[in-house]
Motif scaffolding. Structure first.
Motif, PDB file in Angstrom:
ATOM      1  N   GLU A  42       0.835  -1.207   0.000  1.00 43.73           N
ATOM      2  CA  GLU A  42       0.000   0.000   0.000  1.00 43.73           C
ATOM      3  C   GLU A  42       0.871   1.259   0.000  1.00 43.73           C
ATOM      4  OE1 GLU A  42      -2.491  -0.544   3.350  1.00 43.73           O
ATOM      5  OE2 GLU A  42      -3.908  -1.874   2.335  1.00 43.73           O
ATOM      6  N   LYS A  43       1.948   1.215   0.763  1.00 41.65           N
ATOM      7  CA  LYS A  43       2.861   2.362   0.777  1.00 41.65           C
ATOM      8  C   LYS A  43       3.553   2.526  -0.581  1.00 41.65           C
ATOM      9  CE  LYS A  43       3.801   2.127   5.738  1.00 41.65           C
ATOM     10  NZ  LYS A  43       4.832   1.855   6.790  1.00 41.65           N
ATOM     11  N   ASP A  46       1.110   4.084  -3.014  1.00 44.27           N
ATOM     12  CA  ASP A  46       0.983   5.532  -2.783  1.00 44.27           C
ATOM     13  C   ASP A  46       2.212   6.286  -3.326  1.00 44.27           C
ATOM     14  OD1 ASP A  46      -1.449   5.135  -1.558  1.00 44.27           O
ATOM     15  OD2 ASP A  46      -0.616   5.068   0.471  1.00 44.27           O
ATOM     16  N   HIS A  47       3.398   5.692  -3.120  1.00 40.92           N
ATOM     17  CA  HIS A  47       4.619   6.331  -3.598  1.00 40.92           C
ATOM     18  C   HIS A  47       4.646   6.415  -5.132  1.00 40.92           C
ATOM     19  CE1 HIS A  47       8.825   7.465  -3.820  1.00 40.92           C
ATOM     20  NE2 HIS A  47       9.035   6.420  -4.649  1.00 40.92           N
ATOM     21  N   LEU A  49       2.148   6.401  -7.125  1.00 37.36           N
ATOM     22  CA  LEU A  49       1.113   7.324  -7.569  1.00 37.36           C
ATOM     23  C   LEU A  49       1.608   8.761  -7.470  1.00 37.36           C
ATOM     24  CD1 LEU A  49      -1.790   7.721  -8.543  1.00 37.36           C
ATOM     25  CD2 LEU A  49      -2.511   7.729  -6.145  1.00 37.36           C
ATOM     26  N   MET A  50       2.297   9.087  -6.393  1.00 38.85           N
ATOM     27  CA  MET A  50       2.844  10.443  -6.246  1.00 38.85           C
ATOM     28  C   MET A  50       3.922  10.708  -7.295  1.00 38.85           C
ATOM     29  SD  MET A  50       3.098  10.760  -2.087  1.00 38.85           S
ATOM     30  CE  MET A  50       3.875  12.372  -2.218  1.00 38.85           C
ATOM     31  N   LYS A  70       2.874   0.647 -10.119  1.00 39.02           N
ATOM     32  CA  LYS A  70       1.671   0.755  -9.276  1.00 39.02           C
ATOM     33  C   LYS A  70       0.681  -0.356  -9.602  1.00 39.02           C
ATOM     34  CE  LYS A  70      -2.298   3.842  -8.612  1.00 39.02           C
ATOM     35  NZ  LYS A  70      -3.223   3.042  -9.403  1.00 39.02           N
TER      36      LYS A  70
END
Length: 220
Positions: A42-43, A46-47, A49-50, A70
């Motif tokens: 999950e982390k 998120d990374h 995606l950023m 991702k």
């Protein structure tokens, strides 16, 4: 494959089968490991995606690579979710089986204890014992009845004869009371002279005629 078998306690053909408690513990450890893997993925998602958002207008190639990673992480995360559901189901089934095993074990233990308790008991002896108890209870009841029964020290009277004598005494007492009442009360005596009789109607009429003749003579 060997690592997977080792994880669940598997081994060679001659290996000892794990107990339900051991298998449940292994499944819980696997669930904890996969949960940590979920947090990690999950982390990472998120990374990436950023990163894709950051390079969306500046570096499309870097943004596309981030989106690909991702997608891979999301696929792994979905697989882990499915695996966790399967492991959770298997663990619950093992826990239920272990509970049933313990219940049956305790029931068998209780059955053995009951068998041992009845081992020295003979149904015929039990019947004889209950018969003796019943007999002794009947004897005790008979003794209680005899003890509580009034006694006359050998004197036996006829109840009907006693009742007849009692009624006779009551009648004598009643007659005596009546005689005492008659002797004490003074009743009025009957008069010796006769009451004057009422004059006859004819005699009265004759007297009235005589008086009328006397008045007529005096007037002349």
């Amino acid at each position: 494959m060997s690592g997977f078998l080792k994880l669940f306690g598997g081994g060679g053909k001659g290996g000892k089968s794990p107990t339900p408690q051991e298998a449940i513990q292994k499944l819980r450890e696997t669930e904890e490991m996969l949960a940590k893997k979920q947090d990690f993925l999950e982390k990472k998602i998120d990374h990436e995606l950023m990163t894709a958002k950051k390079n969306g207008t500046k570096n499309k190639r870097a943004a596309l690579q981030a989106l690909k990673r991702k997608k891979r992480y999301e696929k792994q995360l979905a697989q882990i979710d499915g695996t966790l559901s399967t492991i959770e189901f298997q663990r619950e089934a093992l826990e239920n089986a272990n509970t049933n095993t313990e219940v049956l074990k305790n029931m068998g233990y209780a059955a053995k204890a009951m068998k041992a308790a009845h081992e020295n008991m003979d149904i015929d002896k039990v019947d004889d014992l209950m018969a003796d108890i019943t007999e002794q209870q009947e004897v005790a009841q008979e003794i209680s009845d005899v003890i509580s029964r009034p006694i006359g020290f050998g004197e036996d009277y006829d109840e009907d004869e006693l009742m007849a004598e009692l009624e006779e005494l009551e009648q004598e007492e009643l007659d005596k009371n009546l005689l005492e009442i008659e002797g004490t009360e003074d009743l009025p005596s009957v008069p010796s002279t006769s009451l004057p009789s009422r004059p006859a109607k004819k005699k009265v009429e004759e007297d009235e005629d005589d008086m009328a003749d006397l008045e007529a003579w005096a007037a002349n």
